[in-house]
Enzyme design. Structure first.
Site, PDB file in Angstrom:
ATOM      1  N   ASP A  67     -17.150 -37.990   4.209  1.00 31.54           N
ATOM      2  CA  ASP A  67     -15.715 -37.782   4.022  1.00 31.54           C
ATOM      3  C   ASP A  67     -15.364 -36.338   3.660  1.00 31.54           C
ATOM      4  O   ASP A  67     -16.244 -35.528   3.339  1.00 31.54           O
ATOM      5  CB  ASP A  67     -15.179 -38.742   2.946  1.00 31.54           C
ATOM      6  CG  ASP A  67     -16.108 -38.879   1.742  1.00 31.54           C
ATOM      7  OD1 ASP A  67     -16.964 -38.001   1.543  1.00 31.54           O
ATOM      8  OD2 ASP A  67     -15.985 -39.869   1.014  1.00 31.54           O
ATOM      9  N   ASN A 136     -13.883 -48.432  -8.532  1.00 36.23           N
ATOM     10  CA  ASN A 136     -13.099 -49.518  -7.925  1.00 36.23           C
ATOM     11  C   ASN A 136     -13.820 -50.142  -6.720  1.00 36.23           C
ATOM     12  O   ASN A 136     -13.242 -50.914  -5.976  1.00 36.23           O
ATOM     13  CB  ASN A 136     -11.714 -49.011  -7.514  1.00 36.23           C
ATOM     14  CG  ASN A 136     -11.779 -47.904  -6.461  1.00 36.23           C
ATOM     15  OD1 ASN A 136     -12.844 -47.548  -5.974  1.00 36.23           O
ATOM     16  ND2 ASN A 136     -10.630 -47.359  -6.102  1.00 36.23           N
ATOM     17  N   HIS A 138     -15.072 -48.439  -4.143  1.00 37.04           N
ATOM     18  CA  HIS A 138     -14.958 -47.749  -2.855  1.00 37.04           C
ATOM     19  C   HIS A 138     -16.307 -47.200  -2.393  1.00 37.04           C
ATOM     20  O   HIS A 138     -17.170 -46.875  -3.200  1.00 37.04           O
ATOM     21  CB  HIS A 138     -13.852 -46.677  -2.852  1.00 37.04           C
ATOM     22  CG  HIS A 138     -14.139 -45.432  -3.613  1.00 37.04           C
ATOM     23  ND1 HIS A 138     -13.165 -44.743  -4.310  1.00 37.04           N
ATOM     24  CD2 HIS A 138     -15.277 -44.693  -3.784  1.00 37.04           C
ATOM     25  CE1 HIS A 138     -13.692 -43.670  -4.862  1.00 37.04           C
ATOM     26  NE2 HIS A 138     -14.975 -43.616  -4.567  1.00 37.04           N
ATOM     27  N   GLU A 143     -10.854 -47.255   0.166  1.00 38.74           N
ATOM     28  CA  GLU A 143     -10.352 -47.838  -1.073  1.00 38.74           C
ATOM     29  C   GLU A 143     -10.160 -49.352  -0.914  1.00 38.74           C
ATOM     30  O   GLU A 143     -10.168 -49.871   0.209  1.00 38.74           O
ATOM     31  CB  GLU A 143      -9.009 -47.174  -1.435  1.00 38.74           C
ATOM     32  CG  GLU A 143      -9.085 -45.652  -1.637  1.00 38.74           C
ATOM     33  CD  GLU A 143      -9.778 -45.227  -2.932  1.00 38.74           C
ATOM     34  OE1 GLU A 143     -10.521 -46.024  -3.542  1.00 38.74           O
ATOM     35  OE2 GLU A 143      -9.579 -44.064  -3.334  1.00 38.74           O
TER      36      GLU A 143
HETATM   37  C1  F6R Z   1     -18.383 -39.071  -1.762  1.00 34.49           C
HETATM   38  C2  F6R Z   1     -17.970 -40.450  -1.600  1.00 34.49           C
HETATM   39  C3  F6R Z   1     -17.541 -41.304  -2.744  1.00 34.49           C
HETATM   40  C4  F6R Z   1     -18.438 -41.168  -3.973  1.00 34.49           C
HETATM   41  C5  F6R Z   1     -17.895 -42.020  -5.117  1.00 34.49           C
HETATM   42  C6  F6R Z   1     -18.705 -41.855  -6.373  1.00 34.49           C
HETATM   43  O1  F6R Z   1     -18.729 -38.495  -0.527  1.00 34.49           O
HETATM   44  O2  F6R Z   1     -17.950 -40.891  -0.504  1.00 34.49           O
HETATM   45  O3  F6R Z   1     -17.513 -42.648  -2.339  1.00 34.49           O
HETATM   46  O4  F6R Z   1     -19.740 -41.551  -3.648  1.00 34.49           O
HETATM   47  O5  F6R Z   1     -16.575 -41.665  -5.378  1.00 34.49           O
HETATM   48  O6  F6R Z   1     -18.515 -40.561  -6.849  1.00 34.49           O
HETATM   49  P1  F6R Z   1     -19.437 -39.958  -8.003  1.00 34.49           P
HETATM   50  O7  F6R Z   1     -20.800 -39.874  -7.455  1.00 34.49           O
HETATM   51  O8  F6R Z   1     -18.859 -38.591  -8.283  1.00 34.49           O
HETATM   52  O9  F6R Z   1     -19.325 -40.893  -9.154  1.00 34.49           O
END
Ligand code: F6R
Length: 241
Positions: A67, A136, A138, A143
């Site tokens: 992403d 959450n 994701h 989301e």
């Molecule tokens: C990042 C991504 C997100 C993160 C998630 C956890 O490329 O796709 O899904 O993996 O938000 O983020 P952290 O690792 O910062 O807790």
């Protein structure tokens, strides 16, 4: 689904790093799916150290990232382009032309989503996808409520995701409101998935993932439809399991 229990973040990172190095050594031209955020930083550090010490080469490897924020140029220090260069690409012998991240600054963002899906197809799909998980549930920036059939698409970031990610920005207002992300169906097409989960903040999400229902309200639950998922979690994340 396989679960690897580790003591802490460092151990989780080493476990994941070893799996990735093994894959690259046995298939140097593989396509690796990469994630950003705090979770994979330790893994990237492991890959860098291993590259320096043991010479694992990334020259033939291809990568696709999950992403990117919309509205941030590649040079922006908060972009995921910048994150990947800083945390991995600048420190290994990867060919930058073979690294791919959605372009969140594209003029035609819908077309960019189509291009990215096509690109993944042309690369022959993702061999191994690294994933983190949001509090959450994701995955990527998919989301809650995202259809499991989704392909690379534009998303409106949930408020709690923007708040969680505001730690990297000067203020919450600076956190982009939209992103491009590989869809859930795109992620599920990866041949193998490594889901990393660290810290108490993720313990409820991990509990829901392990024991909850499969539902679009909890995007990570889609991974239960996949045949080859390994979860590597640390003790704090495993608090309820
Ligand atoms: C990042 C991504 C997100 C993160 C998630 C956890 O490329 O796709 O899904 O993996 O938000 O983020 P952290 O690792 O910062 O807790």
């Amino acid at each position: 689904m396989k679960l690897i229990r580790t003591e802490n973040y460092a151990e989780m990172s080493v476990e994941a790093g070893k799996i990735i190095v093994d894959k690259i050594r046995s298939n140097p031209s593989l396509t690796l799916g990469l994630a950003t955020g705090s979770t994979p930083k330790g893994v990237y550090n492991y890959l860098i150290q291993d590259h320096k010490a043991d010479g694992t080469s990334y020259q033939q490897m291809k990568s696709v990232n999950l992403d990117e924020y919309i509205g941030l140029k590649a040079q922006d220090t908060n972009s995921y382009h910048y994150f990947m260069r800083q945390n991995l690409f600048n420190h290994i012998d990867i060919n930058e032309n073979q690294t791919h991240i959605p372009n969140g600054a594209a003029d035609d963002l819908e077309q960019e989503c189509v291009r990215y899906e096509q690109l993944i197809k042309e690369l022959g799909g993702v061999d191994l996808q690294l994933l983190g998980i949001g509090q959450n549930g994701h995955i990527g920036f998919n989301e809650p409520g995202t259809p499991f059939s989704s392909r690379t698409h534009i998303v409106t970031l949930a408020e709690n995701t923007r708040i969680a990610n505001s730690r990297f920005f000067n203020s919450l207002e600076e956190v982009p409101t939209h992103a491009i992300t590989m869809g859930i169906a795109s992620i599920l097409e990866s041949k193998e998935i490594l889901l990393l989960v660290s810290g108490e903040k993720k313990s409820e999400a991990l509990l829901k993932f392990m024991n909850g229902d499969i539902s679009e309200e909890f995007p990570a639950s889609a991974l239960k439809h996949h045949q080859n998922v390994t979860v590597i979690a640390d003790r704090d994340a495993l608090k309820y399991i």
